[in-house]
Design a protein around this motif. Sequence first.
Motif, PDB file in Angstrom:
ATOM      1  N   PHE A 129       0.838  -1.199   0.000  1.00 32.92           N
ATOM      2  CA  PHE A 129       0.000   0.000   0.000  1.00 32.92           C
ATOM      3  C   PHE A 129       0.878   1.257   0.000  1.00 32.92           C
ATOM      4  N   HIS A 130       1.875   1.265   0.874  1.00 33.65           N
ATOM      5  CA  HIS A 130       2.752   2.435   0.946  1.00 33.65           C
ATOM      6  C   HIS A 130       3.650   2.543  -0.272  1.00 33.65           C
ATOM      7  N   TRP A 131       4.059   1.411  -0.797  1.00 31.52           N
ATOM      8  CA  TRP A 131       4.889   1.429  -1.996  1.00 31.52           C
ATOM      9  C   TRP A 131       4.121   2.052  -3.165  1.00 31.52           C
ATOM     10  N   LEU A 132       2.830   1.680  -3.282  1.00 28.28           N
ATOM     11  CA  LEU A 132       2.006   2.231  -4.358  1.00 28.28           C
ATOM     12  C   LEU A 132       1.808   3.733  -4.167  1.00 28.28           C
ATOM     13  N   LEU A 133       1.633   4.153  -2.927  1.00 27.81           N
ATOM     14  CA  LEU A 133       1.489   5.581  -2.652  1.00 27.81           C
ATOM     15  C   LEU A 133       2.740   6.344  -3.084  1.00 27.81           C
ATOM     16  N   ASP A 134       3.875   5.711  -2.898  1.00 32.23           N
ATOM     17  CA  ASP A 134       5.149   6.368  -3.230  1.00 32.23           C
ATOM     18  C   ASP A 134       5.465   6.343  -4.727  1.00 32.23           C
ATOM     19  N   HIS A 135       4.831   5.430  -5.458  1.00 40.86           N
ATOM     20  CA  HIS A 135       5.239   5.249  -6.851  1.00 40.86           C
ATOM     21  C   HIS A 135       4.157   5.506  -7.890  1.00 40.86           C
ATOM     22  N   SER A 136       2.891   5.335  -7.512  1.00 41.64           N
ATOM     23  CA  SER A 136       1.848   5.358  -8.541  1.00 41.64           C
ATOM     24  C   SER A 136       0.948   6.579  -8.448  1.00 41.64           C
ATOM     25  N   ILE A 137       0.930   7.348  -9.543  1.00 47.65           N
ATOM     26  CA  ILE A 137       0.029   8.501  -9.617  1.00 47.65           C
ATOM     27  C   ILE A 137      -1.414   8.031  -9.610  1.00 47.65           C
ATOM     28  N   GLY A 138      -1.700   7.028 -10.412  1.00 52.12           N
ATOM     29  CA  GLY A 138      -3.062   6.523 -10.513  1.00 52.12           C
ATOM     30  C   GLY A 138      -3.592   6.071  -9.164  1.00 52.12           C
ATOM     31  N   PHE A 139      -2.743   5.404  -8.410  1.00 57.96           N
ATOM     32  CA  PHE A 139      -3.151   4.926  -7.087  1.00 57.96           C
ATOM     33  C   PHE A 139      -3.436   6.094  -6.153  1.00 57.96           C
ATOM     34  N   ASN A 140      -2.590   7.107  -6.215  1.00 57.78           N
ATOM     35  CA  ASN A 140      -2.802   8.297  -5.383  1.00 57.78           C
ATOM     36  C   ASN A 140      -4.127   8.972  -5.699  1.00 57.78           C
ATOM     37  N   ARG A 141      -4.434   9.037  -6.996  1.00 52.43           N
ATOM     38  CA  ARG A 141      -5.711   9.635  -7.379  1.00 52.43           C
ATOM     39  C   ARG A 141      -6.866   8.856  -6.787  1.00 52.43           C
ATOM     40  N   PHE A 142      -6.770   7.541  -6.876  1.00 57.50           N
ATOM     41  CA  PHE A 142      -7.846   6.704  -6.341  1.00 57.50           C
ATOM     42  C   PHE A 142      -8.032   6.938  -4.847  1.00 57.50           C
ATOM     43  N   VAL A 143      -6.939   6.905  -4.106  1.00 51.59           N
ATOM     44  CA  VAL A 143      -7.020   7.054  -2.648  1.00 51.59           C
ATOM     45  C   VAL A 143      -7.548   8.435  -2.266  1.00 51.59           C
ATOM     46  N   MET A 144      -7.110   9.442  -2.984  1.00 54.93           N
ATOM     47  CA  MET A 144      -7.558  10.799  -2.688  1.00 54.93           C
ATOM     48  C   MET A 144      -9.055  10.928  -2.930  1.00 54.93           C
ATOM     49  N   ASN A 145      -9.481  10.401  -4.061  1.00 57.22           N
ATOM     50  CA  ASN A 145     -10.895  10.394  -4.394  1.00 57.22           C
ATOM     51  C   ASN A 145     -11.707   9.674  -3.326  1.00 57.22           C
ATOM     52  N   GLN A 146     -11.147   8.565  -2.887  1.00 53.94           N
ATOM     53  CA  GLN A 146     -11.781   7.729  -1.878  1.00 53.94           C
ATOM     54  C   GLN A 146     -11.962   8.491  -0.563  1.00 53.94           C
ATOM     55  N   LEU A 147     -10.891   9.167  -0.139  1.00 49.05           N
ATOM     56  CA  LEU A 147     -10.932   9.932   1.109  1.00 49.05           C
ATOM     57  C   LEU A 147     -11.964  11.047   1.022  1.00 49.05           C
ATOM     58  N   ASN A 148     -11.984  11.701  -0.126  1.00 42.67           N
ATOM     59  CA  ASN A 148     -12.907  12.809  -0.314  1.00 42.67           C
ATOM     60  C   ASN A 148     -14.356  12.355  -0.268  1.00 42.67           C
ATOM     61  N   GLU A 149     -14.654  11.287  -1.006  1.00 40.92           N
ATOM     62  CA  GLU A 149     -16.020  10.763  -1.027  1.00 40.92           C
ATOM     63  C   GLU A 149     -16.451  10.289   0.350  1.00 40.92           C
ATOM     64  N   ARG A 150     -15.528   9.642   1.051  1.00 39.76           N
ATOM     65  CA  ARG A 150     -15.877   9.098   2.353  1.00 39.76           C
ATOM     66  C   ARG A 150     -16.174  10.214   3.360  1.00 39.76           C
ATOM     67  N   LEU A 151     -15.446  11.297   3.248  1.00 41.96           N
ATOM     68  CA  LEU A 151     -15.708  12.433   4.127  1.00 41.96           C
ATOM     69  C   LEU A 151     -17.151  12.886   3.966  1.00 41.96           C
ATOM     70  N   GLY A 152     -17.560  13.018   2.716  1.00 39.53           N
ATOM     71  CA  GLY A 152     -18.935  13.410   2.446  1.00 39.53           C
ATOM     72  C   GLY A 152     -19.925  12.406   2.995  1.00 39.53           C
ATOM     73  N   GLN A 153     -19.551  11.137   2.911  1.00 41.31           N
ATOM     74  CA  GLN A 153     -20.468  10.102   3.367  1.00 41.31           C
ATOM     75  C   GLN A 153     -20.619  10.092   4.887  1.00 41.31           C
ATOM     76  N   PHE A 154     -19.535  10.374   5.585  1.00 36.55           N
ATOM     77  CA  PHE A 154     -19.623  10.376   7.042  1.00 36.55           C
ATOM     78  C   PHE A 154     -20.455  11.537   7.540  1.00 36.55           C
ATOM     79  N   ILE A 155     -20.343  12.660   6.845  1.00 35.53           N
ATOM     80  CA  ILE A 155     -21.180  13.797   7.210  1.00 35.53           C
ATOM     81  C   ILE A 155     -22.642  13.443   6.984  1.00 35.53           C
ATOM     82  N   ALA A 156     -22.918  12.796   5.855  1.00 36.44           N
ATOM     83  CA  ALA A 156     -24.293  12.379   5.565  1.00 36.44           C
ATOM     84  C   ALA A 156     -24.780  11.376   6.601  1.00 36.44           C
TER      85      ALA A 156
END
Length: 241
Positions: A129-156
């Motif tokens: 997981f950490h290796w992908l964070l350090d090396h993959s742009i695509g993976f970072n985009r996914f995780v960032m998107n995930q964090l953002n969506e989840r924030l909205g979901q927890f508020i809901a």
Amino acid sequence: MHLQLVPSHDLSLHQRRRRPSFAEMQGIPWLSLLLPAERERAEAELMVVDAGTGDFICRIGKPVTYWFGVVDGLLKMSADNAQGMTMTFTGVPPGGWFGEGTALKREPYRYNIQALRSSVVAGLPLETFHWLLDHSIGFNRFVMNQLNERLGQFIAAREIDRMNNPDLRVARSLAALFNPVLYPGVGDILRITQQELAYLVGLSRQRVNEALSTLQVQGTIRIEYGGLRVLNLAALRSSIH
DNA sequence: TCATTAAATTGTT
DNA sequence: AACAATTTAATGA
């Protein structure tokens, strides 16, 4: 907030762990975002476990060893409060990946994850997981998107908890489960029984059944055996009644 | 493949 | 919580 009604067993992740099949790999949404070299390593280190009903995938306080995602089945994310009650945050249907926050900070789990029915759960080792964070742009985009969506979901989710109208609670909870960003594996039919939905929203099955019937009459969903089909997601999210 | 049976899920009180 | 009705899954010829 409701009592724990699902039988609980500790999942021996080490015993039932196995290599994912080809079909199961295809159910992992972020793999296609990786470059060939990244993908090769990720696929080599991915593991899956078959979790039975009531099995815990992770418990509060246990150290994080994997980043988890649902390939098939349905999980429940919850935490216990001081009164010993279990407070459900959300259900996790296929395509959902969770625990980025704790995995990022290498902290112990802050909630319990339990299978509501027999499920297939994929796990990516923390190192990978950490290796992908350090090396993959695509993976970072996914995780960032995930964090953002989840924030909205927890508020809901907090708003849902404060609602006293059961029909609304069911509608909003369903809308959350049909989130296409967080749960791309769901599509327009969600495999969930009315009993499972009742566990998630903290209502009786009868009341959930009634709420679902209402939503069906409104043309928002269609009730099917062992599942639900969404006809109008926007209406689920914003229904005021 | 089909018929029978068991199990799961839903609808209703 | 209980019950009947319906749908699916499992079984075996």
